[in-house]
Scaffold this motif. Structure first.
Motif, PDB file in Angstrom:
ATOM      1  N   MET A   1       0.600  -1.331   0.053  1.00  0.00           N
ATOM      2  CA  MET A   1      -0.297   0.375  -0.257  1.00  0.00           C
ATOM      3  C   MET A   1       0.879   1.386   0.435  1.00  0.00           C
ATOM      4  SD  MET A   1      -3.464   0.884   2.552  1.00  0.00           S
ATOM      5  CE  MET A   1      -3.066  -0.393   3.612  1.00  0.00           C
ATOM      6  N   SER A   2       0.953   2.206  -0.782  1.00  0.00           N
ATOM      7  CA  SER A   2       1.129   3.460  -1.179  1.00  0.00           C
ATOM      8  C   SER A   2       1.431   4.690   0.348  1.00  0.00           C
ATOM      9  CB  SER A   2       0.556   4.272  -2.066  1.00  0.00           C
ATOM     10  OG  SER A   2       0.253   4.815  -2.590  1.00  0.00           O
ATOM     11  N   ALA A   3       2.132   5.195   0.690  1.00  0.00           N
ATOM     12  CA  ALA A   3       1.623   5.824   2.069  1.00  0.00           C
ATOM     13  C   ALA A   3       0.699   6.934   1.296  1.00  0.00           C
ATOM     14  CB  ALA A   3       3.269   6.958   1.727  1.00  0.00           C
ATOM     15  N   SER A   4      -0.024   7.815  -0.162  1.00  0.00           N
ATOM     16  CA  SER A   4      -0.820   8.227   0.513  1.00  0.00           C
ATOM     17  C   SER A   4      -1.904   7.558   0.115  1.00  0.00           C
ATOM     18  CB  SER A   4      -0.694   8.615  -1.414  1.00  0.00           C
ATOM     19  OG  SER A   4      -0.420   8.081  -1.837  1.00  0.00           O
ATOM     20  N   ASN A   5      -2.022   6.397  -0.279  1.00  0.00           N
ATOM     21  CA  ASN A   5      -3.410   5.180   0.146  1.00  0.00           C
ATOM     22  C   ASN A   5      -3.576   4.993   1.588  1.00  0.00           C
ATOM     23  OD1 ASN A   5      -5.619   3.980  -0.993  1.00  0.00           O
ATOM     24  ND2 ASN A   5      -3.992   2.755  -1.848  1.00  0.00           N
ATOM     25  N   ALA A   6      -2.898   5.083   2.282  1.00  0.00           N
ATOM     26  CA  ALA A   6      -2.207   4.193   4.136  1.00  0.00           C
ATOM     27  C   ALA A   6      -3.603   5.130   4.961  1.00  0.00           C
ATOM     28  CB  ALA A   6      -1.105   5.131   4.695  1.00  0.00           C
ATOM     29  N   LYS A   7      -4.484   4.718   5.050  1.00  0.00           N
ATOM     30  CA  LYS A   7      -5.433   4.512   6.143  1.00  0.00           C
ATOM     31  C   LYS A   7      -5.220   5.050   7.744  1.00  0.00           C
ATOM     32  CE  LYS A   7      -8.791   2.814   2.648  1.00  0.00           C
ATOM     33  NZ  LYS A   7      -7.563   2.066   1.943  1.00  0.00           N
ATOM     34  N   LEU A   8      -5.242   6.144   8.159  1.00  0.00           N
ATOM     35  CA  LEU A   8      -5.240   6.420   9.425  1.00  0.00           C
ATOM     36  C   LEU A   8      -6.437   6.682  10.408  1.00  0.00           C
ATOM     37  CD1 LEU A   8      -3.365   9.429   8.725  1.00  0.00           C
ATOM     38  CD2 LEU A   8      -2.075   7.518   8.965  1.00  0.00           C
ATOM     39  N   THR A   9      -5.951   6.061  11.802  1.00  0.00           N
ATOM     40  CA  THR A   9      -6.489   6.175  12.954  1.00  0.00           C
ATOM     41  C   THR A   9      -7.163   7.363  13.080  1.00  0.00           C
ATOM     42  OG1 THR A   9      -4.819   6.227  14.848  1.00  0.00           O
ATOM     43  CG2 THR A   9      -5.660   3.686  13.644  1.00  0.00           C
ATOM     44  N   LEU A  10      -8.615   7.247  14.120  1.00  0.00           N
ATOM     45  CA  LEU A  10      -8.345   8.869  14.536  1.00  0.00           C
ATOM     46  C   LEU A  10      -7.443   9.002  15.477  1.00  0.00           C
ATOM     47  CD1 LEU A  10     -10.565  11.009  14.850  1.00  0.00           C
ATOM     48  CD2 LEU A  10     -11.898   9.352  17.089  1.00  0.00           C
ATOM     49  N   ALA A  11      -6.411   8.147  15.917  1.00  0.00           N
ATOM     50  CA  ALA A  11      -5.965   8.488  17.257  1.00  0.00           C
ATOM     51  C   ALA A  11      -4.856   9.022  16.328  1.00  0.00           C
ATOM     52  CB  ALA A  11      -5.559   7.084  17.958  1.00  0.00           C
ATOM     53  N   GLU A  12      -4.184   8.454  15.632  1.00  0.00           N
ATOM     54  CA  GLU A  12      -3.080   8.906  14.736  1.00  0.00           C
ATOM     55  C   GLU A  12      -2.999  10.578  13.789  1.00  0.00           C
ATOM     56  OE1 GLU A  12      -1.728   5.261  13.162  1.00  0.00           O
ATOM     57  OE2 GLU A  12      -2.853   5.961  12.236  1.00  0.00           O
ATOM     58  N   VAL A  13      -4.848  10.899  13.791  1.00  0.00           N
ATOM     59  CA  VAL A  13      -5.069  12.102  13.194  1.00  0.00           C
ATOM     60  C   VAL A  13      -5.090  13.493  14.494  1.00  0.00           C
ATOM     61  CG1 VAL A  13      -6.290  13.357  11.679  1.00  0.00           C
ATOM     62  CG2 VAL A  13      -6.375  10.835  10.806  1.00  0.00           C
ATOM     63  N   CYS A  14      -5.269  13.275  15.047  1.00  0.00           N
ATOM     64  CA  CYS A  14      -5.570  14.226  16.265  1.00  0.00           C
ATOM     65  C   CYS A  14      -3.883  13.590  16.934  1.00  0.00           C
ATOM     66  CB  CYS A  14      -6.285  13.912  17.682  1.00  0.00           C
ATOM     67  SG  CYS A  14      -8.146  12.597  16.943  1.00  0.00           S
ATOM     68  N   ALA A  15      -3.365  13.204  16.848  1.00  0.00           N
ATOM     69  CA  ALA A  15      -2.124  13.443  17.490  1.00  0.00           C
ATOM     70  C   ALA A  15      -0.853  14.096  16.542  1.00  0.00           C
ATOM     71  CB  ALA A  15      -1.119  11.802  17.149  1.00  0.00           C
ATOM     72  N   GLU A  16      -1.514  13.576  14.952  1.00  0.00           N
ATOM     73  CA  GLU A  16      -0.588  14.771  14.171  1.00  0.00           C
ATOM     74  C   GLU A  16      -1.274  16.269  14.018  1.00  0.00           C
ATOM     75  OE1 GLU A  16      -0.100  14.305   9.396  1.00  0.00           O
ATOM     76  OE2 GLU A  16      -0.244  12.770  10.475  1.00  0.00           O
ATOM     77  N   LEU A  17      -2.653  16.004  13.853  1.00  0.00           N
ATOM     78  CA  LEU A  17      -3.304  17.939  13.715  1.00  0.00           C
ATOM     79  C   LEU A  17      -2.825  18.566  15.631  1.00  0.00           C
ATOM     80  CD1 LEU A  17      -6.306  16.905  11.862  1.00  0.00           C
ATOM     81  CD2 LEU A  17      -3.946  18.386  11.576  1.00  0.00           C
ATOM     82  N   ARG A  18      -2.495  17.751  16.719  1.00  0.00           N
ATOM     83  CA  ARG A  18      -1.985  17.788  17.675  1.00  0.00           C
ATOM     84  C   ARG A  18      -3.232  19.054  18.791  1.00  0.00           C
ATOM     85  NH1 ARG A  18       3.739  20.012  17.630  1.00  0.00           N
ATOM     86  NH2 ARG A  18       5.106  18.711  17.133  1.00  0.00           N
ATOM     87  N   ILE A  19      -4.958  17.757  18.036  1.00  0.00           N
ATOM     88  CA  ILE A  19      -6.203  18.366  18.832  1.00  0.00           C
ATOM     89  C   ILE A  19      -6.325  17.060  19.335  1.00  0.00           C
ATOM     90  CG2 ILE A  19      -6.222  19.814  16.849  1.00  0.00           C
ATOM     91  CD1 ILE A  19      -8.535  17.723  15.966  1.00  0.00           C
ATOM     92  N   LEU A  44     -13.130   5.485  12.982  1.00  0.00           N
ATOM     93  CA  LEU A  44     -13.478   6.168  11.739  1.00  0.00           C
ATOM     94  C   LEU A  44     -11.697   5.766  11.463  1.00  0.00           C
ATOM     95  CD1 LEU A  44     -14.760   9.575  12.688  1.00  0.00           C
ATOM     96  CD2 LEU A  44     -16.091   7.684  11.878  1.00  0.00           C
ATOM     97  N   ARG A  45     -11.533   6.038   9.746  1.00  0.00           N
ATOM     98  CA  ARG A  45     -10.110   5.845   9.372  1.00  0.00           C
ATOM     99  C   ARG A  45      -9.840   6.688   8.386  1.00  0.00           C
ATOM    100  NH1 ARG A  45      -9.300   2.844  13.092  1.00  0.00           N
ATOM    101  NH2 ARG A  45      -8.725   0.520  12.655  1.00  0.00           N
ATOM    102  N   ILE A  46      -9.426   7.712   8.480  1.00  0.00           N
ATOM    103  CA  ILE A  46      -8.875   8.754   7.147  1.00  0.00           C
ATOM    104  C   ILE A  46      -8.169   8.235   6.136  1.00  0.00           C
ATOM    105  CG2 ILE A  46      -8.043  11.244   7.282  1.00  0.00           C
ATOM    106  CD1 ILE A  46      -9.519  10.434  10.141  1.00  0.00           C
ATOM    107  N   ARG A  47      -8.202   8.817   4.743  1.00  0.00           N
ATOM    108  CA  ARG A  47      -6.603   8.219   4.337  1.00  0.00           C
ATOM    109  C   ARG A  47      -5.853   9.692   4.359  1.00  0.00           C
ATOM    110  NH1 ARG A  47     -11.279   7.676   0.592  1.00  0.00           N
ATOM    111  NH2 ARG A  47     -11.859   5.215   0.615  1.00  0.00           N
ATOM    112  N   ARG A  48      -4.738   8.889   3.908  1.00  0.00           N
ATOM    113  CA  ARG A  48      -3.764  10.013   3.970  1.00  0.00           C
ATOM    114  C   ARG A  48      -3.835  11.277   2.993  1.00  0.00           C
ATOM    115  NH1 ARG A  48       0.054  12.678   7.341  1.00  0.00           N
ATOM    116  NH2 ARG A  48       0.316  10.780   7.972  1.00  0.00           N
TER     117      ARG A  48
END
Length: 62
Positions: A1-19, A44-48
């Motif tokens: 799976m390419s990096a742009s096609n990766a699916k992030l968890t909500l925890a990963e997104v929140c950590a990256e955005l610092r929210i 929930l999953r968010i595509r990179r």
């Protein structure tokens, strides 16, 4: 799976955005969050790619 096609968890997104998770859900309720995929178990999953596009759309044209 390419990096742009990766699916992030909500925890990963929140950590990256610092929210907090509650901030993300508030944005989601106001339709201001990045596009999400809802899995059958409710997680929930968010595509990179969707996260990157969402961030780009919020850049100031300074």
């Amino acid at each position: 799976m390419s990096a742009s096609n990766a699916k992030l968890t909500l925890a990963e997104v929140c950590a990256e955005l610092r929210i907090s998770r509650s901030t993300f859900y508030e944005w989601r309720a106001k339709q201001r969050a990045p596009r999400c995929i809802t899995l059958p178990n409710g997680s929930l999953r968010i595509r990179r790619h969707d996260l990157e596009s969402w961030l780009e759309s919020r850049e100031d044209a300074a």
